[in-house]
Design a protein around this motif. Structure first.
Motif, PDB file in Angstrom:
ATOM      1  N   PHE A   4      -3.307  -1.338  12.173  1.00  7.51           N
ATOM      2  CA  PHE A   4      -3.806  -0.117  11.570  1.00  7.51           C
ATOM      3  C   PHE A   4      -2.919   1.025  12.073  1.00  7.51           C
ATOM      4  CE2 PHE A   4      -8.572  -1.497  11.123  1.00  7.51           C
ATOM      5  CZ  PHE A   4      -8.176  -2.488  10.230  1.00  7.51           C
ATOM      6  N   LEU A   5      -2.718   2.024  11.245  1.00  4.29           N
ATOM      7  CA  LEU A   5      -1.938   3.191  11.642  1.00  4.29           C
ATOM      8  C   LEU A   5      -2.899   4.268  12.125  1.00  4.29           C
ATOM      9  CD1 LEU A   5       0.957   4.334  11.714  1.00  4.29           C
ATOM     10  CD2 LEU A   5       0.541   5.283   9.442  1.00  4.29           C
ATOM     11  N   ASP A   6      -2.665   4.769  13.324  1.00  3.41           N
ATOM     12  CA  ASP A   6      -3.538   5.778  13.912  1.00  3.41           C
ATOM     13  C   ASP A   6      -2.985   7.158  13.588  1.00  3.41           C
ATOM     14  OD1 ASP A   6      -5.826   6.436  15.425  1.00  3.41           O
ATOM     15  OD2 ASP A   6      -4.610   6.776  17.212  1.00  3.41           O
ATOM     16  N   TYR A  19       7.103   0.167   4.418  1.00  5.37           N
ATOM     17  CA  TYR A  19       7.653  -0.882   5.282  1.00  5.37           C
ATOM     18  C   TYR A  19       6.843  -2.166   5.191  1.00  5.37           C
ATOM     19  CZ  TYR A  19      10.144   2.940   7.711  1.00  5.37           C
ATOM     20  OH  TYR A  19      10.933   4.015   8.028  1.00  5.37           O
ATOM     21  N   GLY A  20       5.654  -2.105   4.612  1.00 12.52           N
ATOM     22  CA  GLY A  20       4.787  -3.270   4.531  1.00 12.52           C
ATOM     23  C   GLY A  20       4.122  -3.619   5.843  1.00 12.52           C
ATOM     24  N   LEU A  21       3.878  -2.594   6.683  1.00 17.81           N
ATOM     25  CA  LEU A  21       3.446  -2.856   8.044  1.00 17.81           C
ATOM     26  C   LEU A  21       2.021  -2.432   8.378  1.00 17.81           C
ATOM     27  CD1 LEU A  21       6.687  -1.943  10.038  1.00 17.81           C
ATOM     28  CD2 LEU A  21       5.800  -4.208   9.472  1.00 17.81           C
ATOM     29  N   ILE A  22       1.266  -1.891   7.433  1.00 15.94           N
ATOM     30  CA  ILE A  22      -0.077  -1.467   7.807  1.00 15.94           C
ATOM     31  C   ILE A  22      -1.144  -2.163   6.969  1.00 15.94           C
ATOM     32  CG2 ILE A  22       0.662   0.770   8.670  1.00 15.94           C
ATOM     33  CD1 ILE A  22      -0.597   2.015   6.142  1.00 15.94           C
ATOM     34  N   THR A  50      -4.241   4.102   1.342  1.00 16.06           N
ATOM     35  CA  THR A  50      -4.322   3.019   2.328  1.00 16.06           C
ATOM     36  C   THR A  50      -4.792   1.725   1.687  1.00 16.06           C
ATOM     37  OG1 THR A  50      -4.817   4.644   4.049  1.00 16.06           O
ATOM     38  CG2 THR A  50      -5.319   2.348   4.538  1.00 16.06           C
ATOM     39  N   PRO A  51      -4.067   0.619   1.917  1.00 16.94           N
ATOM     40  CA  PRO A  51      -4.427  -0.656   1.295  1.00 16.94           C
ATOM     41  C   PRO A  51      -5.544  -1.404   1.988  1.00 16.94           C
ATOM     42  CG  PRO A  51      -2.469  -0.914   2.641  1.00 16.94           C
ATOM     43  CD  PRO A  51      -2.817   0.542   2.696  1.00 16.94           C
ATOM     44  N   GLY A  52      -6.184  -0.788   2.969  1.00 14.95           N
ATOM     45  CA  GLY A  52      -7.257  -1.449   3.706  1.00 14.95           C
ATOM     46  C   GLY A  52      -8.252  -0.430   4.221  1.00 14.95           C
ATOM     47  N   PRO A  53      -9.021  -0.779   5.241  1.00 14.91           N
ATOM     48  CA  PRO A  53     -10.062   0.110   5.750  1.00 14.91           C
ATOM     49  C   PRO A  53      -9.515   1.399   6.359  1.00 14.91           C
ATOM     50  CG  PRO A  53      -9.809  -1.819   7.155  1.00 14.91           C
ATOM     51  CD  PRO A  53      -8.988  -2.072   5.950  1.00 14.91           C
ATOM     52  N   VAL A 181      -7.042  -6.592  15.877  1.00 16.26           N
ATOM     53  CA  VAL A 181      -6.359  -5.428  15.306  1.00 16.26           C
ATOM     54  C   VAL A 181      -5.787  -4.583  16.438  1.00 16.26           C
ATOM     55  CG1 VAL A 181      -6.577  -3.452  13.740  1.00 16.26           C
ATOM     56  CG2 VAL A 181      -8.208  -5.350  13.556  1.00 16.26           C
ATOM     57  N   ALA A 182      -4.651  -3.942  16.184  1.00 17.20           N
ATOM     58  CA  ALA A 182      -4.177  -2.850  17.041  1.00 17.20           C
ATOM     59  C   ALA A 182      -3.977  -1.643  16.145  1.00 17.20           C
ATOM     60  CB  ALA A 182      -2.878  -3.213  17.742  1.00 17.20           C
TER      61      ALA A 182
END
Length: 214
Positions: A4-6, A19-22, A50-53, A181-182
């Motif tokens: 997850f991106l903070d 980048y396909g990273l989150i 955002t592609p997720g939560p 998750v991080a």
């Protein structure tokens, strides 16, 4: 392990997504305070990008306030996860919100017993803050390891979300101990891809390729 991106910064979210990273985003009042404009409008845009939560945090302190606020936050987007503080009022709110099928992220966790309470209350995610523990000369990742072990012992559905990540080593240790998750600042995500030998190798390959073209 999911990343997850903070952040509450749209440019960072768009770059990390490119980048396909989150897999999701976490926010908090401090992150929103660093951005301009209306926070709710920004939150709506973050949910769309955002592609997720997307974790959005309540401000209320009582159980009733948290529940009421959570029901407003989930209207912002279908992927909203409500961040609830690790307090007894918060745990009562988590139990009720779980009964309403609202996903929750219990934040400001600093001890395995707090994580155990959150999991028993029905939290979707439990967020131990490793960087803040390290800053107090405590071992943040040891806390994560203990939480992972407890959740496995009792087959809790709650996911361990490592927060307050300060450097790439936190990410490595989180992955090694089996965290789900991080949530990572954009600057740290960029550092994950870097190594001086990679840079040196690319430089060598490019120089050799130039020789081939002559």
């Amino acid at each position: 392990m999911k990343f997850f991106l903070d952040t509450a910064n749209l440019d960072e979210i768009r770059q990390a997504r490119a980048y396909g990273l989150i897999d999701g985003v976490t926010t908090n009042p401090t992150l929103f305070s660093r951005e301009s404009g209306d926070w709710r409008t920004l939150a709506e845009k973050i949910c769309r990008e955002t592609p997720g939560p997307v974790s959005l945090e309540v401000i209320g302190q009582t159980t009733a306030e948290m529940i009421a606020e959570a029901n407003e936050l989930v209207k912002i987007g279908p992927n909203v996860v409500v961040k609830i503080p690790m307090t007894l009022d918060g745990m009562a709110a988590v139990k009720e919100l779980t009964a309403q099928a609202i996903d929750t992220n219990v934040t400001l966790v600093f001890h395995p017993l707090q994580a155990l309470l959150a999991a028993k209350a029905g939290a979707t995610y439990v967020s131990p803050f490793v960087g803040r523990l390290d800053a107090l000369s405590q071992n943040g990742m040891e806390v994560v390891e203990q939480i992972v072990a407890i959740f496995k012992n009792y087959d809790f559905a709650a996911q361990v979300l490592v927060a307050s990540v300060r450097h790439p080593l936190h990410v490595l240790e989180a992955a090694l101990c089996g965290a789900d998750v991080a949530t990572i600042p954009f600057a740290v995500i960029r550092e994950l891809s870097r190594h001086p030998l990679t840079d040196k190798g690319l430089e060598t390959f490019m120089k050799d390729w130039e020789k081939v073209q002559k």
